[in-house]
Design a protein around this motif. Structure first.
Motif, PDB file in Angstrom:
ATOM      1  N   GLU A   1       0.830  -1.206   0.000  1.00 56.56           N
ATOM      2  CA  GLU A   1       0.000   0.000   0.000  1.00 56.56           C
ATOM      3  C   GLU A   1       0.868   1.262   0.000  1.00 56.56           C
ATOM      4  OE1 GLU A   1      -3.541   2.145   2.663  1.00 56.56           O
ATOM      5  OE2 GLU A   1      -2.958   0.064   3.071  1.00 56.56           O
ATOM      6  N   LYS A   2       1.900   1.273   0.851  1.00 61.50           N
ATOM      7  CA  LYS A   2       2.805   2.419   0.886  1.00 61.50           C
ATOM      8  C   LYS A   2       3.520   2.600  -0.442  1.00 61.50           C
ATOM      9  CE  LYS A   2       5.122   1.220   4.616  1.00 61.50           C
ATOM     10  NZ  LYS A   2       6.101   1.298   5.738  1.00 61.50           N
TER      11      LYS A   2
ATOM     12  N   LYS B   1       1.339   4.240  -3.217  1.00 65.74           N
ATOM     13  CA  LYS B   1       1.164   5.682  -3.010  1.00 65.74           C
ATOM     14  C   LYS B   1       2.446   6.437  -3.324  1.00 65.74           C
ATOM     15  CE  LYS B   1      -0.103   9.062   0.550  1.00 65.74           C
ATOM     16  NZ  LYS B   1      -0.513   9.251   1.973  1.00 65.74           N
ATOM     17  N   GLN B   2       3.589   5.944  -2.816  1.00 68.33           N
ATOM     18  CA  GLN B   2       4.859   6.643  -2.996  1.00 68.33           C
ATOM     19  C   GLN B   2       5.291   6.643  -4.460  1.00 68.33           C
ATOM     20  OE1 GLN B   2       6.209   8.205  -0.515  1.00 68.33           O
ATOM     21  NE2 GLN B   2       8.399   8.491  -0.892  1.00 68.33           N
TER      22      GLN B   2
ATOM     23  N   ASP C   1       3.464   6.120  -7.161  1.00 67.99           N
ATOM     24  CA  ASP C   1       2.534   6.853  -8.033  1.00 67.99           C
ATOM     25  C   ASP C   1       2.853   8.342  -8.067  1.00 67.99           C
ATOM     26  OD1 ASP C   1       1.170   4.603  -8.757  1.00 67.99           O
ATOM     27  OD2 ASP C   1      -0.588   4.948  -7.492  1.00 67.99           O
TER      28      ASP C   1
END
Length: 540
Positions: free
Chosen positions: A252-253, A256-257, A259
């Motif tokens: 998940e991290k 986000k990072q 992207d």
């Protein structure tokens, strides 16, 4: 990125450095281009290995395919002394060899035919060097993730790829036809190397082999292995495949990072430097137990999903916290370091200076020119001026860690010397495309910039690359005007520079001699030197 942040505070002159530094036969064997190295051109590496994580060992072989380019009966292949040679075979016959430090001198029964294509199979095994503080010292990292699963990586820039596999361990030669990296690891783990995954095979012995292939030439230190309980994320930017291999609990991290920065970075760099140089092999980020490394098409990422450099801003300007430093910097190496490579690590500024400059380029793409110049100004504090950027040739020795910030600031200065952004970006693009997939040296870079700019930039390159002093612009009052000159180590140094006088931007052309200004001033405070754009010292 091996020397990043390892800046010394001791200042030494070029003369005292030369007097103090001595090199050994071992250094020459690793760093020089002896006949036993230049007599053959590597065409391909085909690695087939098993990695035993429990005892931290490697066993397997490397098929080295090469073309004979000079008459010889002997070649040099490199493998660290602690690694065991099991046998070296050519045409089903074992070859004789002699070891001297990391060099393995291999004798053939007869002279090799000029222009012939030959292949040796180099069987070896052993426990490779373990890094104490990767990526700053070369070696393997055997650790575990937070769930206790094995997590393994390797980084060997500067130390040498021969610490873990036999190769011609010189930046002067890359396998023209790419490589295959086949690595067997314990079942249940994923192994990620360079290029594209061509298949997996259960070996029925508790191990699964992961097969990867690189279509493009590749630096020896860029070839890599990564082993962990990875999850795979796939994406695309137009027709470029993007893949991420991250620890499962970080998915998940990572989404986000990555992207936030990856596609904007690739879009910016492709606009400024040309298409991604290894499209056939795809672009990957692989989470590693060390900070990062520019492993071609399998960029190592260990920035802990933080902005900046592990959450800090190298420039201390605030701008450096607007992007993930490792994503941008290590990916910039795909153009500068991996596509364009220096012949000798003494010229590693060709990798690191240009790549730190890509950070400025990315900031300008995202935030605009002024933010990029703030970042550049901040990088000035990281320059130590301890030793010259260019190191000694032929002994496997890099120059100063200043190759990062000072190299980037040299390029930023040259942009403003040229003083035409349209010309500058055309030059940078042409440089990247002209030397795509090539191995070059400092002289080649300087000659190209001179030709494309129509200017003699050699004294400027020399001043920043070959000396520990920054050019100083001296300004003094002269009646109601002022005088100016350069104080520099490079003989006959001359460089135009911009100043602002009472709100008006003026370009002056200082030399080593005092020159009188045309403008009138009340006092020297009326003269403001553009030190964001030009990396210089000022004395009034």
């Amino acid at each position: 990125m091996k020397q990043l942040l390892l800046f010394c505070v001791t200042f030494v002159s070029i003369q005292s450095l030369s007097a103090q530094e001595t090199f050994t036969r071992k250094d020459s064997l690793q760093g020089s281009l002896r006949h036993e190295r230049t007599c053959y051109d590597v065409l391909r590496y085909d690695l087939n290995l098993k990695i035993n994580i429990d005892d931290k060992s490697i066993e397997g072989y490397n098929d080295i395919t090469f073309k004979v380019v000079e008459h010889t009966q002997k070649i040099q292949v490199d493998l660290f002394e602690n690694m065991r040679i099991d046998s070296i075979v050519c045409n089903s016959k074992k070859l004789n060899y002699k070891r001297e430090f990391l060099a393995v001198f291999i004798d053939f029964p007869n002279d090799l035919t000029l222009n012939s294509i030959e292949k040796i199979r180099f069987y070896y095994s052993g426990n490779p060097q373990i890094a104490k503080h990767a990526p700053w010292d070369g070696g393997f990292v055997f650790t575990t993730d937070k769930n206790g699963s094995p997590w393994v990586g390797v980084a060997c820039q500067g130390t040498g790829a021969s610490l873990w596999y036999p190769c011609k361990d010189s930046q002067n030669d890359e396998p023209d036809q790419g490589a295959t990296i086949k690595v067997a690891v314990p079942n249940g783990l994923t192994e990620v190397s360079n290029g594209r995954l061509t298949g997996t095979e259960d070996l029925k012995n508790g191990y699964t082999r992961w097969d990867w292939e690189v279509k493009n030439p590749i630096n020896t230190y860029d070839i890599t292995v990564n082993i962990a309980n990875y999850t795979h994320i796939h994406d695309q930017l137009e027709d470029l495949d993007i893949d991420y291999y991250v620890l499962k609990h970080n998915e998940e991290k990572a989404r986000k990072q990555f992207d936030a920065d990856v596609k904007p970075m690739l879009t910016c760099f492709q606009q400024k430097f040309g298409p991604y140089p290894f499209k056939e092999d795809g672009y990957k980020l692989v989470e590693t137990p060390y900070l990062g490394m520019e492993h071609q098409s399998a960029v190592a990422y260990g920035n802990k999903y933080l902005k900046g450099y592990l959450g800090s801003d190298l420039s201390m300007s605030g701008v450096g916290l607007s992007f993930d430093y490792i994503i941008v910097h290590e990916s910039g190496h795909e153009w500068f370091g991996n596509s364009i490579t220096s012949k000798d690590i003494a010229d590693m500024w060709i990798h690191e200076g240009f790549t730190q400059y890509t950070e400025l380029v990315f900031i300008e793409c995202q935030k605009g020119y002024e933010k990029a110049m703030q970042y550049a100004k901040g990088l000035q504090r990281n320059v130590s001026n301890d030793t010259p950027i260019i190191g000694p040739y032929g002994v496997n020795k890099e120059g100063s860690g200043d190759m990062y910030p000072k190299g980037a600031l040299l390029l930023n200065t040259l942009r403003h010397v040229i003083n035409n952004d349209e010309s500058w970006w055309k030059l940078i693009l042409k440089y990247s495309e002209t030397f795509r997939h090539q191995i070059i040296d400092t002289e080649t870079v300087v000659a190209f910039f001179n030709q494309e700019s129509g200017m003699n930039l050699t004294p400027i390159f020399n001043q920043y690359l070959r000396y520990t002093t920054i050019p100083k612009l001296e300004i003094r009052s002269h009646k109601k005007k002022f005088e100016y000159r350069w104080v520099a180590s490079e003989p006959h140094f001359a460089m135009p520079i911009d100043i602002t006088i009472n709100g008006e931007i003026v370009r002056i052309y200082p030399t080593n001699d005092w020159t009188k200004s045309k403008q009138t001033i009340q006092n020297l405070d009326d003269v403001e030197v553009h030190t964001n754009a030009f990396f210089v010292k000022v004395s009034k």
